[in-house]
Design a protein around this motif. Sequence first.
Motif, PDB file in Angstrom:
ATOM      1  N   TYR A   4     -60.747 -37.760 -19.561  1.00 59.58           N
ATOM      2  CA  TYR A   4     -60.600 -39.187 -19.328  1.00 59.58           C
ATOM      3  C   TYR A   4     -59.140 -39.538 -19.601  1.00 59.58           C
ATOM      4  O   TYR A   4     -58.630 -39.320 -20.720  1.00 59.58           O
ATOM      5  CB  TYR A   4     -61.516 -39.990 -20.252  1.00 59.58           C
ATOM      6  CG  TYR A   4     -62.991 -39.726 -20.049  1.00 59.58           C
ATOM      7  CD1 TYR A   4     -63.685 -40.298 -18.983  1.00 59.58           C
ATOM      8  CD2 TYR A   4     -63.696 -38.903 -20.927  1.00 59.58           C
ATOM      9  CE1 TYR A   4     -65.043 -40.060 -18.795  1.00 59.58           C
ATOM     10  CE2 TYR A   4     -65.051 -38.662 -20.742  1.00 59.58           C
ATOM     11  CZ  TYR A   4     -65.722 -39.238 -19.676  1.00 59.58           C
ATOM     12  OH  TYR A   4     -67.059 -38.990 -19.497  1.00 59.58           O
ATOM     13  N   TRP A  13     -65.655 -46.787 -14.328  1.00 60.93           N
ATOM     14  CA  TRP A  13     -65.432 -45.365 -14.592  1.00 60.93           C
ATOM     15  C   TRP A  13     -65.107 -44.705 -13.255  1.00 60.93           C
ATOM     16  O   TRP A  13     -65.967 -44.593 -12.383  1.00 60.93           O
ATOM     17  CB  TRP A  13     -66.663 -44.718 -15.216  1.00 60.93           C
ATOM     18  CG  TRP A  13     -67.130 -45.336 -16.500  1.00 60.93           C
ATOM     19  CD1 TRP A  13     -68.151 -46.224 -16.658  1.00 60.93           C
ATOM     20  CD2 TRP A  13     -66.616 -45.097 -17.814  1.00 60.93           C
ATOM     21  NE1 TRP A  13     -68.307 -46.554 -17.987  1.00 60.93           N
ATOM     22  CE2 TRP A  13     -67.380 -45.879 -18.726  1.00 60.93           C
ATOM     23  CE3 TRP A  13     -65.591 -44.294 -18.319  1.00 60.93           C
ATOM     24  CZ2 TRP A  13     -67.156 -45.884 -20.093  1.00 60.93           C
ATOM     25  CZ3 TRP A  13     -65.364 -44.297 -19.691  1.00 60.93           C
ATOM     26  CH2 TRP A  13     -66.132 -45.080 -20.563  1.00 60.93           C
ATOM     27  N   VAL A  70     -71.242 -41.091 -16.605  1.00 58.16           N
ATOM     28  CA  VAL A  70     -70.707 -41.455 -17.920  1.00 58.16           C
ATOM     29  C   VAL A  70     -71.751 -42.212 -18.734  1.00 58.16           C
ATOM     30  O   VAL A  70     -72.310 -43.211 -18.270  1.00 58.16           O
ATOM     31  CB  VAL A  70     -69.439 -42.318 -17.792  1.00 58.16           C
ATOM     32  CG1 VAL A  70     -68.809 -42.534 -19.177  1.00 58.16           C
ATOM     33  CG2 VAL A  70     -68.435 -41.668 -16.850  1.00 58.16           C
ATOM     34  N   TYR A 101     -68.152 -41.958 -25.759  1.00 56.68           N
ATOM     35  CA  TYR A 101     -68.559 -41.834 -24.368  1.00 56.68           C
ATOM     36  C   TYR A 101     -68.374 -40.386 -23.929  1.00 56.68           C
ATOM     37  O   TYR A 101     -67.479 -39.684 -24.376  1.00 56.68           O
ATOM     38  CB  TYR A 101     -67.777 -42.801 -23.471  1.00 56.68           C
ATOM     39  CG  TYR A 101     -66.269 -42.686 -23.516  1.00 56.68           C
ATOM     40  CD1 TYR A 101     -65.580 -41.907 -22.586  1.00 56.68           C
ATOM     41  CD2 TYR A 101     -65.517 -43.395 -24.462  1.00 56.68           C
ATOM     42  CE1 TYR A 101     -64.192 -41.815 -22.613  1.00 56.68           C
ATOM     43  CE2 TYR A 101     -64.139 -43.310 -24.496  1.00 56.68           C
ATOM     44  CZ  TYR A 101     -63.478 -42.518 -23.571  1.00 56.68           C
ATOM     45  OH  TYR A 101     -62.108 -42.426 -23.604  1.00 56.68           O
ATOM     46  N   HIS A 102     -69.268 -39.932 -23.036  1.00 59.16           N
ATOM     47  CA  HIS A 102     -69.203 -38.542 -22.607  1.00 59.16           C
ATOM     48  C   HIS A 102     -69.959 -38.374 -21.299  1.00 59.16           C
ATOM     49  O   HIS A 102     -70.736 -39.240 -20.881  1.00 59.16           O
ATOM     50  CB  HIS A 102     -69.784 -37.600 -23.674  1.00 59.16           C
ATOM     51  CG  HIS A 102     -71.223 -37.839 -24.013  1.00 59.16           C
ATOM     52  ND1 HIS A 102     -72.266 -37.292 -23.291  1.00 59.16           N
ATOM     53  CD2 HIS A 102     -71.807 -38.571 -25.001  1.00 59.16           C
ATOM     54  CE1 HIS A 102     -73.419 -37.651 -23.829  1.00 59.16           C
ATOM     55  NE2 HIS A 102     -73.174 -38.440 -24.864  1.00 59.16           N
ATOM     56  N   ASP A 103     -69.732 -37.252 -20.653  1.00 63.74           N
ATOM     57  CA  ASP A 103     -70.443 -36.966 -19.420  1.00 63.74           C
ATOM     58  C   ASP A 103     -71.897 -36.643 -19.734  1.00 63.74           C
ATOM     59  O   ASP A 103     -72.210 -36.036 -20.763  1.00 63.74           O
ATOM     60  CB  ASP A 103     -69.794 -35.798 -18.687  1.00 63.74           C
ATOM     61  CG  ASP A 103     -70.373 -35.633 -17.297  1.00 63.74           C
ATOM     62  OD1 ASP A 103     -70.124 -36.507 -16.450  1.00 63.74           O
ATOM     63  OD2 ASP A 103     -71.101 -34.650 -17.063  1.00 63.74           O
TER      64      ASP A 103
END
Length: 645
Positions: free
Chosen positions: A106, A127, A177, A217-219
């Motif tokens: 990111y 995003w 996301v 936050y993350h995939d």
Amino acid sequence: METASAEIPDPHSVGRRALLRGGAVAGLGAFVSSSSVFASPGPAASAGAAEPPAEGLLLTKFKDPLRVPRVLRPRERGGHDELTVRMRTADVIVHSELPAVRMWTYEGSCPGPTIETVRGRRLRVVWENGLSGNIPVTAVEFGRPGGPMPDPLSNYPGTEGCREVAGVAGLEPWAAVHLHGMLTGGGNDGWMENLLAPGEVQLSAYPNDQAATTLWYHDHSHHVSRFSVYAGLAGLFVCRNAEERALDLPRGRHEVPLVLSDRNFALDGAGAPAGRLVHKVEMVGTKLMRAHAAPYTLVNGVVWPYLDVQPRWYRFRIVNTANSRIYRLMLLADGSPVAGAFQVIGTDQGLVDRPLPVEGALNLSPGERADVLVDFGALRGRAVKLVNTMEGVTPGGSSVRDDLLEPDVMQFRVAGRGSGGRFTLPRTLSPSFERPTHHDLPHGGRPRWVVLVGPGAANVPELWEMEEVEPADAEQISLPSAGIVQVRDAEGAVTTLRRTAMRYDDGNAFTVAHGGVEIWKYLNLAASPHPMHIHLAHFHVLSREHYDVSGFDRVVRGSGRPVAFLGAAELEAHERGEKDTVRVGTAGRIVPGPDGTPGEMVTVAVRFPVVGRGVHHCHMLEHEQHMVRPLVVGPAGHRHAGGHH
């Protein structure tokens, strides 16, 4: 990677509008770097030095300073705020002795920038998927007949003795996301099958109406999150409010995020570490995968960094973003644990009512966060280590069979001179914090049961959703019977449970009433711990109990005799506040055999303030593909409207 500028005023000296904007940059998603959350480390301290690593790891410890992720702040748009965060492929320096590592990121850094917000300001985030190329991870596995290796290859860099995992090298840059811990509807939660192709955007609206805390936050791409997060797709999200600011906690350069993860790297032809991520796991038998563990610990994207600190109080926001590793953290000075080093002031979902000292290790499983205060005042002029520990091993010692070849996490170099500051540990933190009482909990209804089971015929761990069987019907069941689990509680009462779903697509999803509160009971029948995460919800941990699980027939996959209560266990300091992820099972060494590691039951009170379709799952990413089930939260009136059921 950029760090924040130390010249920007802290949030106590700026107005709300300036705090939100952080600068006058025009356009959707405008942002700047700022120090109102985190600032660059201070001047060099007088103690500490670089050290050699454990044999075979090749990179010098404590050679590089800790980096602090830059800060993104949204721009006001009338009644809400807006921000754009771009995913892009980038080459990232993680150690000065290692070539730049290709990552999916990111905004070009790993971890991504820290998004700072203020409670009550609704937030819309774009995003944007700007990733390119196939996934920058080499996935390999190894194994031998006869069980796990006493010194597994995952302790070391390189791919020698391993075989490539099919289908990973060609993974394209799809993304989804998830803002972990944010209470938002299912349409904005980052549903794991709503994938973005390069050039597409995910538009997410976040109410941002929850306690001041640290989220991340993350995939969350279905089936492949263990590779996409490992590739670098993770970052912090910090929410502030007036209650937190009034406490005058350490801030600026004295407030530091510690984003923990572990990685492994390839070797070049000369046997030196190369700039390529390697995801390496041990296979026991033909299909059973041990939880991922890599030998290099990264803090804020730097391998074994150091941080210069003053002899005063610091605030650390500690986040475990590792795929599967549990961190059992201690501070060591001159090789000995620093008693009472950590004072927990906040958990996954905000501040607690008072500081809670940590007895022993601070145990954080993947997805968990802890907000802690540490006083370096009594450690002037000394080098202090943050280490990962293992039960039965001297703190600071290694254990190769437990995937702990190198226990060191980072080094703090405490200045010999300088002001200790004027901060005093407050007796009260959050006057608004309340633990649920008996009257706050639902009564009369049955709890939800989730049973965590070791590998079955498919050699993968399993998550069983269960229903209680009426006593008269239970008498007709012949034991052991597949999918039937009996539980004897502390009072001797026996409850019979029947499995209703196990695989992701089994149907019969838990359906929950919006605004409701439910009791969920997680029962772990396996030795391996599992950090359990619920989307669209927050919860309080009510109890942790040990159970004798030897009555569970692992061949038949059902109870031969009831799983029986052994005794209550204490909740840890970081488990006493509101949470969204909880570890079910031991945080220490796993002891095999019939008299080994006991099972655990963790009971939580869950509230559901938002609606939509989400999931609940194990946050060990190597388990997530198998241990995940849908969850639906809807308005209670819709369930029976018009006479339909």
